[in-house]
Design a protein around this motif. Structure first.
Motif, mmCIF file in Angstrom:
data_model
loop_
_atom_site.group_PDB
_atom_site.id
_atom_site.type_symbol
_atom_site.label_atom_id
_atom_site.label_comp_id
_atom_site.label_asym_id
_atom_site.label_seq_id
_atom_site.Cartn_x
_atom_site.Cartn_y
_atom_site.Cartn_z
ATOM 1 N N ALA A 277 4.541 53.171 61.770
ATOM 2 C CA ALA A 277 3.194 52.822 61.299
ATOM 3 C C ALA A 277 2.387 52.183 62.421
ATOM 4 C CB ALA A 277 3.294 51.871 60.108
ATOM 5 N N HIS A 278 3.022 51.272 63.180
ATOM 6 C CA HIS A 278 2.296 50.572 64.241
ATOM 7 C C HIS A 278 2.024 51.502 65.421
ATOM 8 C CE1 HIS A 278 3.702 46.446 62.561
ATOM 9 N NE2 HIS A 278 2.960 47.136 61.733
ATOM 10 N N TYR A 279 2.965 52.388 65.687
ATOM 11 C CA TYR A 279 2.804 53.332 66.791
ATOM 12 C C TYR A 279 1.606 54.249 66.525
ATOM 13 C CZ TYR A 279 4.092 57.041 70.118
ATOM 14 O OH TYR A 279 4.095 57.968 71.128
ATOM 15 N N SER A 287 -6.560 48.765 64.653
ATOM 16 C CA SER A 287 -5.707 47.589 64.528
ATOM 17 C C SER A 287 -4.840 47.752 63.295
ATOM 18 C CB SER A 287 -6.539 46.324 64.354
ATOM 19 O OG SER A 287 -7.373 46.158 65.449
ATOM 20 N N PRO A 288 -3.542 47.532 63.404
ATOM 21 C CA PRO A 288 -2.700 47.631 62.208
ATOM 22 C C PRO A 288 -3.197 46.656 61.135
ATOM 23 C CG PRO A 288 -1.345 47.458 64.189
ATOM 24 C CD PRO A 288 -2.776 47.210 64.606
ATOM 25 N N ASP A 289 -3.172 47.102 59.885
ATOM 26 C CA ASP A 289 -3.581 46.263 58.768
ATOM 27 C C ASP A 289 -2.475 45.239 58.525
ATOM 28 O OD1 ASP A 289 -4.233 45.103 56.389
ATOM 29 O OD2 ASP A 289 -4.304 46.956 55.230
ATOM 30 N N VAL A 295 4.872 47.456 55.612
ATOM 31 C CA VAL A 295 4.907 47.492 57.074
ATOM 32 C C VAL A 295 3.950 46.506 57.742
ATOM 33 C CG1 VAL A 295 5.680 49.890 57.121
ATOM 34 C CG2 VAL A 295 3.224 49.390 57.188
ATOM 35 N N GLY A 296 3.119 45.822 56.963
ATOM 36 C CA GLY A 296 2.160 44.884 57.544
ATOM 37 C C GLY A 296 2.850 43.630 58.086
ATOM 38 N N LEU A 297 2.222 43.043 59.103
ATOM 39 C CA LEU A 297 2.765 41.810 59.682
ATOM 40 C C LEU A 297 2.981 40.739 58.617
ATOM 41 C CD1 LEU A 297 3.338 40.072 62.262
ATOM 42 C CD2 LEU A 297 0.924 39.421 62.192
ATOM 43 N N ASN A 298 2.072 40.681 57.630
ATOM 44 C CA ASN A 298 2.165 39.644 56.598
ATOM 45 C C ASN A 298 2.822 40.115 55.312
ATOM 46 O OD1 ASN A 298 0.892 37.508 58.006
ATOM 47 N ND2 ASN A 298 -1.086 38.516 57.702
ATOM 48 N N ALA A 299 3.363 41.336 55.317
ATOM 49 C CA ALA A 299 3.900 41.891 54.061
ATOM 50 C C ALA A 299 5.023 41.028 53.493
ATOM 51 C CB ALA A 299 4.387 43.329 54.271
ATOM 52 N N PHE A 300 5.721 40.329 54.377
ATOM 53 C CA PHE A 300 6.804 39.455 53.910
ATOM 54 C C PHE A 300 6.615 38.047 54.445
ATOM 55 C CE2 PHE A 300 8.302 43.809 53.936
ATOM 56 C CZ PHE A 300 8.794 43.936 52.644
ATOM 57 N N SER A 301 5.376 37.611 54.491
ATOM 58 C CA SER A 301 5.132 36.265 55.005
ATOM 59 C C SER A 301 5.312 35.248 53.888
ATOM 60 C CB SER A 301 3.724 36.170 55.585
ATOM 61 O OG SER A 301 2.780 36.330 54.573
ATOM 62 N N CYS B 284 -15.882 34.076 53.899
ATOM 63 C CA CYS B 284 -14.467 33.901 54.266
ATOM 64 C C CYS B 284 -14.229 34.260 55.726
ATOM 65 C CB CYS B 284 -13.575 34.762 53.371
ATOM 66 S SG CYS B 284 -13.563 34.197 51.672
ATOM 67 N N ASN B 285 -15.275 34.730 56.402
ATOM 68 C CA ASN B 285 -15.176 35.126 57.803
ATOM 69 C C ASN B 285 -14.145 36.240 58.014
ATOM 70 O OD1 ASN B 285 -16.097 34.937 60.422
ATOM 71 N ND2 ASN B 285 -14.516 33.484 61.043
ATOM 72 N N VAL B 286 -14.153 37.180 57.084
ATOM 73 C CA VAL B 286 -13.280 38.357 57.179
ATOM 74 C C VAL B 286 -14.214 39.560 57.324
ATOM 75 C CG1 VAL B 286 -11.677 39.832 55.888
ATOM 76 C CG2 VAL B 286 -11.487 37.336 55.720
ATOM 77 N N SER B 287 -13.944 40.455 58.268
ATOM 78 C CA SER B 287 -14.768 41.666 58.370
ATOM 79 C C SER B 287 -14.585 42.482 57.110
ATOM 80 C CB SER B 287 -14.332 42.529 59.550
ATOM 81 O OG SER B 287 -14.466 41.815 60.731
ATOM 82 N N PRO B 288 -15.684 42.929 56.493
ATOM 83 C CA PRO B 288 -15.521 43.753 55.295
ATOM 84 C C PRO B 288 -14.701 44.999 55.644
ATOM 85 C CG PRO B 288 -17.814 43.109 55.565
ATOM 86 C CD PRO B 288 -17.104 42.704 56.826
ATOM 87 N N ASP B 289 -13.825 45.400 54.744
ATOM 88 C CA ASP B 289 -13.021 46.601 54.929
ATOM 89 C C ASP B 289 -13.932 47.801 54.702
ATOM 90 O OD1 ASP B 289 -11.316 48.729 54.809
ATOM 91 O OD2 ASP B 289 -10.088 47.950 53.171
#
Lengths: 530, 530
Positions: A277-279, A287-289, A295-301, B284-289
């Protein structure tokens, strides 16, 4: 449905995914994506249109020689033109002539479209479908019929929609694909419609699903269709696609495999999902979501202390799957301890173990954090990280030292642009001054540096720069933004990445260049000594 | 279910949404968000925890004086501590004391959590639920019981999970909310579970749904729950929330209203949806998707030539709803996949109609395709496209002409990097030569150009570059790769994009810079003339 039922994964990143606004990749990048899809275990890779633009033609030509394992390559096309002879249709002929074993042709199924867009009779549309499929089958192709706007078509006139699918199946299509082209359908409608189609087609051909995310239900609709008997899913990596995107295969694959117990890719390949996904995101310059499912950086935060404590106790309390199964990892936010552990682990991997030196690990961590704060990024820059680590360990290397460089970039009266770089470097006490012209300032600088050091290090010519990328970090500062340059280099056996950061793109490139060549020379020396 | 059935919208942006990594808003911003939620017609606004941190205390204090129309404010809390007296629990007491009319308390329902995390007996957990609800009811509060991890709880031990809901309902909770806390559930499981709960609770209280997007199914799961009889949906604006986010109310509301025929907010309020989504993102200072369902910039974009032609004929062919219903609009993109219809339509939007000139449209299309083959990309570069179009129409503009530029980039002996640009331009027959230093070569060039033309066009200072991005097109050619530069500029009211392509990053930047400034000056002139 038994647990052994296998679902065919059909990837259309390279065709439908490329419809995403602002996305555009080169032929070379498409080849690299196809390789990774095959490596992930995707069954069908749709490469693009054939017969519509030179870029896709070129891509298919290059793809012919690629070893793609068990993946089948499909080309995309349309049913024949209205009132035309099928064997006189230039696009269908191009598809028939091509080496690709599989062709997916899209056609109308919705009365509204048949009459308003295509402007033919409903019977003529059925003939267009049947003749186009039969023609390609006669040329030895495996054929999939993509039924455009199927869900709207079925709501408007169920019998005619089914008749279109039957025309395709009877003419030899091995799969009919139900496309929710404008992404209108909600889960309830998808379930009912797929039920009816699966019953109507009753084993005459495979039923596939193709959804778009206009209602935010693309993934769920795909899974529901599979639950109701569809056994092929079309989607894209990261859900790329026009408007709100296509169904995200990165969310569909783990759901099929881990939650629905259906076969699609191996457990071993599933662990490549996050990397893949990142590749693909990287090659597409997206930018990866960070909030992407699985697969997201925060998916398991984990944020709150309570969650972290509970996860330590028993991860199943707050993690819906083990992140390692999809190649991801839990991400504990604001944790210095995990930082140091990462440094120690990476140092060990590099063969530079930090043993019993808590201070050293802390010092490296502080240095890394300070650099990352400036915009450096060591994930893709292993060479720069190793050089930093060596510096902190008192094992730094310096093959050459820059005295100065000067670049002159001119756009002349005749419109010609010329870049010229002069570098002055010291090697073992000797001073070298060299000038070179290049295609742009960075290319000129690269050439001049190589000239300056090649008398002392003739093997520098074996170090090739294979990749150069530029990211603007604070885009909203206009042309005064901070720039991060990533360079990938290779000596034909190994490849390594380096990074440079500056408000000046030339200075950032210089830093990455120096790390890249220094690291290459270091590896050469290590090999000689070994 | 009749068409008159009303669904309660429960917004938790200000509590659960704020768990999103990196999100943090001030009390003032929370107030402004609450006002917009009320204005949109949201029924319940959950403001945050009460009794846990001073910021939320302050927020609730300030919210008391706010006129929020018909919106009900809810505060969030937990069931009483284990083994404690309910009226001695400081947090429950704080909730009881507060002015808020509604309290949502979360509690355990899952055996695993009751035993491992909470470490109490299952009976004690039932008492904790019942006593906490009864206490708050006795203090005059409306009470909602949030059943944490309900879907896992129900799968593990259905009877106990239902017993927890019954304990809450019998103690006076008006709603029990089924929370998929770790986002594990797929649509099939949600449907079955909600069916069972609705049957079990049989009119004793309202059933609500609260989902997370860890499987990419949060929106679908919410809609499925409503379809199966839940009549309150908890979600957040833009789907903000920890890990992969909460269910996105911006996708749920239009689906309920426009596709499921259920009452929730008025048609008039629905038209505020896109604005509300962007407003909250901004605070929220997030770019709209840009790819967000219904409210994203690209949610109704059209790219392929075939699609655009069909939309012109009848929008229902390719738009799943009328974008105006949610306050959004269609957006036509110009790209290599476009056909003549896209060019014609885009030209019309720009106020430069191509009427009865098939040749002109073809010429523009050929020009666009040729440029895109070189690496240009007009989707994000509307200014460059308009200038190209004007050129082909014989309406080209040239405010200045470059004679030459020269850039000197030096890294000196002292390590300092200096960039200096000299430009020679002609404006109305006068020749201007200017030099400027900058942070990097492009910044220097930008400054020098502005200096050179500002005597003739003093208003050039109102044109600000707000965004600069660089994309390497064939990365594997190392430092000799083709470079594409995109620039976004703004005059404070309007913003526009431009593009440049070259192997030399400075030349590519120059092209984008010239288009950007030319377009800005053109708009200024048009305004003066208007």
């Amino acid at each position: 449905m038994t647990a052994a039922r296998e679902i065919v994964l059909y990837d259309t990143t390279l065709r439908d995914g490329m419809q995403r606004e602002g996305l555009s990749v080169s032929v070379e990048e498409k080849i690299r994506i196809a390789r990774r899809l095959s490596d992930l275990g995707i069954h069908v890779i749709e490469g693009g249109f054939l017969g519509s633009n030179p870029k896709d033609e070129d891509f298919f030509r290059r793809l012919e020689g690629e070893p793609l394992g068990n993946a089948v390559v499909a080309a995309f096309g349309m049913t024949r033109g209205r009132g035309a002879k099928v064997n006189a249709d230039p696009k269908l002929r191009a598809l028939a002539r091509s080496w690709v074993p599989m062709v997916t042709i899209v056609g109308k199924t919705w009365g509204l479209h048949v009459e308003k867009v295509l402007r033919v009779s409903r019977d003529e549309n059925l003939r267009m479908i049947a003749e186009s499929v039969a023609f390609l089958r006669a040329q030895g192709k495996r054929v999939i019929y993509d039924a455009e706007h199927f869900f709207d078509a079925y709501s408007a006139h169920a019998d005619y929609a089914i008749a279109c699918l039957r025309a395709a199946a009877e003419a030899g299509a091995e799969t009919v694909c139900l496309c929710d082209t404008n992404g209108a359908a909600l889960p309830g409608r998808v379930a009912e419609t797929v039920d009816a189609v699966v019953a109507a087609m009753a084993g005459t051909c495979r039923v596939a699903i193709h959804t778009h995310d206009d209602t935010g239900c693309a993934v769920a609709n795909s899974l529901i269709a599979v639950d109701r008997g569809a056994d092929c899913v079309q989607g894209t990596i990261n859900g790329y696609g026009e408007r709100c995107g296509n169904a995200d295969l990165c969310a569909i694959i783990p759901a099929l495999k881990l939650k629905m117990g259906l076969d699609c890719i191996s457990a071993e390949n599933l662990m490549k999902l996050t990397d893949t996904a990142h590749y693909v995101a990287e090659l597409c310059n997206v930018s990866p979501d960070t909030h992407q499912p699985y697969v997201g950086l925060n998916a398991f935060s984990h944020k709150g202390g309570m969650h972290v404590a509970a996860v330590d106790l028993d991860p199943t309390t707050f993690e819906h799957i083990d992140p390692a199964l999809v190649g991801n990892e839990p991400h504990v936010l604001v944790s210095e301890l995990s930082g140091r552990a990462t440094i120690v682990r990476r140092a060990k991997e590099l063969g530079l173990p930090i043993v019993g030196e808590k201070d050293l690990a802390d010092r490296v961590l502080r240095h890394v954090k300070a650099k990352e704060h400036e915009g450096y990024h060591f994930e893709a820059a292993d060479a720069s990280f190793e050089l930093l680590l060596r510096g902190e360990m008192g094992m730094g290397v310096e093959f050459f030292r820059l005295e100065s460089f000067r670049i002159i970039d001119e756009k002349r009266e005749d419109g010609q642009t010329v870049s010229e770089a002069t570098v002055k470097v010291l090697v073992d006490g000797d001073r070298f001054l060299e000038t070179a012209e290049g295609q742009g300032p960075v290319n000129a600088l690269d050439k001049a540096l190589r000239r300056a050091i090649e008398r002392k290090y003739p093997s520098v010519k074996d170090i090739r720069l294979v990749n150069y990328s530029v990211r603007i970090l604070d885009e909203n500062r206009g042309t005064a933004a901070t720039t991060r340059v990533l360079l990938d280099s290779s000596d034909g056996r190994e490849s390594w990445g380096s990074v440079g950061v500056s408000m000046n793109v030339v200075e950032a490139s210089w830093q990455a260049l120096v790390d890249s060549i220094t690291f290459g020379l270091l590896r050469q020396r290590e090999e000689e000594e070994a």
